[in-house]
Write a protein that holds these residues in place. Structure first.
Motif, PDB file in Angstrom:
ATOM      1  N   ILE A  38      29.175 -48.445-104.838  1.00 22.50           N
ATOM      2  CA  ILE A  38      30.336 -47.750-104.295  1.00 22.50           C
ATOM      3  C   ILE A  38      31.364 -48.746-103.736  1.00 22.50           C
ATOM      4  CG2 ILE A  38      29.919 -47.139-101.869  1.00 22.50           C
ATOM      5  CD1 ILE A  38      30.285 -44.619-104.661  1.00 22.50           C
ATOM      6  N   LYS A  39      30.876 -49.819-103.144  1.00 24.05           N
ATOM      7  CA  LYS A  39      31.790 -50.865-102.648  1.00 24.05           C
ATOM      8  C   LYS A  39      32.422 -51.626-103.817  1.00 24.05           C
ATOM      9  CE  LYS A  39      29.360 -51.435 -98.285  1.00 24.05           C
ATOM     10  NZ  LYS A  39      28.458 -52.300 -97.499  1.00 24.05           N
ATOM     11  N   ARG A  40      31.626 -51.902-104.857  1.00 23.72           N
ATOM     12  CA  ARG A  40      32.105 -52.647-106.028  1.00 23.72           C
ATOM     13  C   ARG A  40      33.290 -51.965-106.693  1.00 23.72           C
ATOM     14  NH1 ARG A  40      27.575 -52.555-108.951  1.00 23.72           N
ATOM     15  NH2 ARG A  40      26.800 -54.276-107.716  1.00 23.72           N
ATOM     16  N   VAL A  41      33.284 -50.635-106.734  1.00 23.18           N
ATOM     17  CA  VAL A  41      34.370 -49.928-107.415  1.00 23.18           C
ATOM     18  C   VAL A  41      35.547 -49.618-106.495  1.00 23.18           C
ATOM     19  CG1 VAL A  41      32.860 -48.989-109.199  1.00 23.18           C
ATOM     20  CG2 VAL A  41      33.321 -47.651-107.165  1.00 23.18           C
ATOM     21  N   GLY A  42      35.465 -49.994-105.216  1.00 27.84           N
ATOM     22  CA  GLY A  42      36.633 -49.902-104.342  1.00 27.84           C
ATOM     23  C   GLY A  42      36.658 -48.802-103.307  1.00 27.84           C
ATOM     24  N   PHE A  43      35.544 -48.120-103.065  1.00 31.58           N
ATOM     25  CA  PHE A  43      35.505 -47.091-102.026  1.00 31.58           C
ATOM     26  C   PHE A  43      35.619 -47.742-100.644  1.00 31.58           C
ATOM     27  CE2 PHE A  43      34.073 -44.438-105.377  1.00 31.58           C
ATOM     28  CZ  PHE A  43      34.039 -43.127-104.955  1.00 31.58           C
ATOM     29  N   THR A  44      36.120 -46.970 -99.687  1.00 31.97           N
ATOM     30  CA  THR A  44      36.242 -47.407 -98.296  1.00 31.97           C
ATOM     31  C   THR A  44      35.278 -46.617 -97.426  1.00 31.97           C
ATOM     32  OG1 THR A  44      38.591 -47.918 -98.593  1.00 31.97           O
ATOM     33  CG2 THR A  44      37.837 -47.554 -96.328  1.00 31.97           C
ATOM     34  N   ARG A  45      34.567 -47.312 -96.559  1.00 30.60           N
ATOM     35  CA  ARG A  45      33.642 -46.647 -95.641  1.00 30.60           C
ATOM     36  C   ARG A  45      34.444 -45.891 -94.586  1.00 30.60           C
ATOM     37  NH1 ARG A  45      28.352 -48.192 -92.423  1.00 30.60           N
ATOM     38  NH2 ARG A  45      28.809 -47.015 -90.542  1.00 30.60           N
ATOM     39  N   GLU A  46      34.070 -44.630 -94.353  1.00 33.80           N
ATOM     40  CA  GLU A  46      34.751 -43.807 -93.358  1.00 33.80           C
ATOM     41  C   GLU A  46      33.926 -43.603 -92.100  1.00 33.80           C
ATOM     42  OE1 GLU A  46      36.065 -40.185 -95.197  1.00 33.80           O
ATOM     43  OE2 GLU A  46      37.792 -41.201 -96.065  1.00 33.80           O
ATOM     44  N   GLY A  47      32.610 -43.597 -92.229  1.00 31.32           N
ATOM     45  CA  GLY A  47      31.777 -43.375 -91.053  1.00 31.32           C
ATOM     46  C   GLY A  47      30.406 -42.844 -91.434  1.00 31.32           C
ATOM     47  N   VAL A  48      29.664 -42.408 -90.412  1.00 29.91           N
ATOM     48  CA  VAL A  48      28.311 -41.910 -90.613  1.00 29.91           C
ATOM     49  C   VAL A  48      28.278 -40.411 -90.343  1.00 29.91           C
ATOM     50  CG1 VAL A  48      25.924 -42.034 -89.783  1.00 29.91           C
ATOM     51  CG2 VAL A  48      27.281 -44.124 -90.003  1.00 29.91           C
ATOM     52  N   LEU A  49      27.653 -39.682 -91.252  1.00 31.33           N
ATOM     53  CA  LEU A  49      27.414 -38.254 -91.065  1.00 31.33           C
ATOM     54  C   LEU A  49      25.998 -38.134 -90.521  1.00 31.33           C
ATOM     55  CD1 LEU A  49      28.857 -37.027 -94.481  1.00 31.33           C
ATOM     56  CD2 LEU A  49      29.974 -36.926 -92.255  1.00 31.33           C
ATOM     57  N   ARG A  50      25.867 -37.830 -89.248  1.00 32.32           N
ATOM     58  CA  ARG A  50      24.560 -37.784 -88.604  1.00 32.32           C
ATOM     59  C   ARG A  50      23.776 -36.553 -89.042  1.00 32.32           C
ATOM     60  NH1 ARG A  50      24.778 -38.153 -82.647  1.00 32.32           N
ATOM     61  NH2 ARG A  50      25.989 -36.268 -82.911  1.00 32.32           N
ATOM     62  N   ASP A  51      22.474 -36.754 -89.290  1.00 26.55           N
ATOM     63  CA  ASP A  51      21.601 -35.664 -89.728  1.00 26.55           C
ATOM     64  C   ASP A  51      22.252 -34.831 -90.833  1.00 26.55           C
ATOM     65  OD1 ASP A  51      19.669 -36.502 -87.994  1.00 26.55           O
ATOM     66  OD2 ASP A  51      19.818 -34.789 -86.636  1.00 26.55           O
ATOM     67  N   HIS A  52      22.752 -35.495 -91.832  1.00 32.33           N
ATOM     68  CA  HIS A  52      23.526 -34.865 -92.898  1.00 32.33           C
ATOM     69  C   HIS A  52      22.658 -34.134 -93.918  1.00 32.33           C
ATOM     70  CE1 HIS A  52      26.067 -35.316 -96.703  1.00 32.33           C
ATOM     71  NE2 HIS A  52      26.659 -34.400 -95.978  1.00 32.33           N
ATOM     72  N   VAL A  53      21.494 -34.686 -94.268  1.00 30.92           N
ATOM     73  CA  VAL A  53      20.623 -34.060 -95.269  1.00 30.92           C
ATOM     74  C   VAL A  53      19.195 -33.958 -94.739  1.00 30.92           C
ATOM     75  CG1 VAL A  53      21.986 -34.771 -97.264  1.00 30.92           C
ATOM     76  CG2 VAL A  53      20.212 -36.272 -96.412  1.00 30.92           C
ATOM     77  N   PHE A  54      18.492 -32.934 -95.188  1.00 30.45           N
ATOM     78  CA  PHE A  54      17.094 -32.747 -94.810  1.00 30.45           C
ATOM     79  C   PHE A  54      16.242 -33.012 -96.041  1.00 30.45           C
ATOM     80  CE2 PHE A  54      13.228 -30.351 -93.900  1.00 30.45           C
ATOM     81  CZ  PHE A  54      12.987 -30.736 -92.587  1.00 30.45           C
ATOM     82  N   THR A  55      15.541 -34.144 -96.064  1.00 35.50           N
ATOM     83  CA  THR A  55      14.686 -34.492 -97.197  1.00 35.50           C
ATOM     84  C   THR A  55      13.363 -35.041 -96.694  1.00 35.50           C
ATOM     85  OG1 THR A  55      15.621 -36.721 -97.341  1.00 35.50           O
ATOM     86  CG2 THR A  55      16.594 -35.054 -98.758  1.00 35.50           C
ATOM     87  N   ASN A  56      12.324 -34.769 -97.462  1.00 34.98           N
ATOM     88  CA  ASN A  56      10.976 -35.253 -97.132  1.00 34.98           C
ATOM     89  C   ASN A  56      10.583 -34.924 -95.690  1.00 34.98           C
ATOM     90  OD1 ASN A  56      10.703 -36.340 -99.723  1.00 34.98           O
ATOM     91  ND2 ASN A  56      11.729 -38.214 -99.088  1.00 34.98           N
ATOM     92  N   GLY A  57      10.949 -33.732 -95.243  1.00 37.93           N
ATOM     93  CA  GLY A  57      10.540 -33.259 -93.938  1.00 37.93           C
ATOM     94  C   GLY A  57      11.282 -33.827 -92.745  1.00 37.93           C
ATOM     95  N   ALA A  58      12.419 -34.484 -92.979  1.00 31.11           N
ATOM     96  CA  ALA A  58      13.166 -35.073 -91.855  1.00 31.11           C
ATOM     97  C   ALA A  58      14.666 -35.040 -92.129  1.00 31.11           C
ATOM     98  CB  ALA A  58      12.714 -36.511 -91.626  1.00 31.11           C
TER      99      ALA A  58
END
Length: 157
Positions: free
Chosen positions: A118-138
């Protein structure tokens, strides 16, 4: 997965830079009010005439002139440029025929390979989405990245 000069067309194969691989976008043209577009990432071994699915990329409309990008490549096929090609192809499609202004991607902070793509193609980091997805029980965080149409240079070749 560089798109043809005229842009990726739904339902038609696109020319790839890597080893006779092809992607195929979903079947209906954008004017049919489709909201999600998918690209199969495949390898083709010409001698055996065998095609192998190694991953996918997905673009979903989200809000006004924006889209969300997701992709996955089989573990044994990683580090061959397939994800980078898939992301470039989908960005060419999003900012070209689909007329999107913004594309975002949410990536797990531990996914080092995807963060590099994602960095290689030029995306910019915007921030962190806390507890964004629930996978593998967490609950897990995601790092949010975006790229705008005026930051994207169409990929040809």
């Amino acid at each position: 997965m560089a798109a043809e000069q005229g842009g990726l067309r739904p339902g038609r194969p696109c020319r790839r830079r890597r080893r006779a691989s092809r992607g195929r976008a979903v079947r209906t043209p954008p004017h049919v009010h489709q909201r999600t577009f998918s690209l199969a990432v495949v390898t083709s071994q010409q001698a055996a005439e065998r095609v192998e699915l190694v991953g996918f990329a997905r673009l979903a409309f989200a809000g006004v002139q924006s889209a969300q990008l997701g992709y996955a490549i089989a573990h044994d096929q990683q580090r061959r440029g397939y994800a980078t090609d898939a992301v470039r192809t989908m960005l060419d499609f999003a900012f070209g025929p689909l007329g999107r202004h913004r594309v975002s991607a949410a990536i797990g902070p531990e996914n080092v390979a995807s963060l590099a793509v994602i960095k290689r193609v030029g995306f910019t980091r915007e921030g962190v989405l806390r507890d964004h997805v629930f996978t593998n029980g967490a609950w897990r965080d995601s790092v949010l990245f975006s790229i705008l149409v005026d930051e994207w240079a169409p990929h040809v070749g």
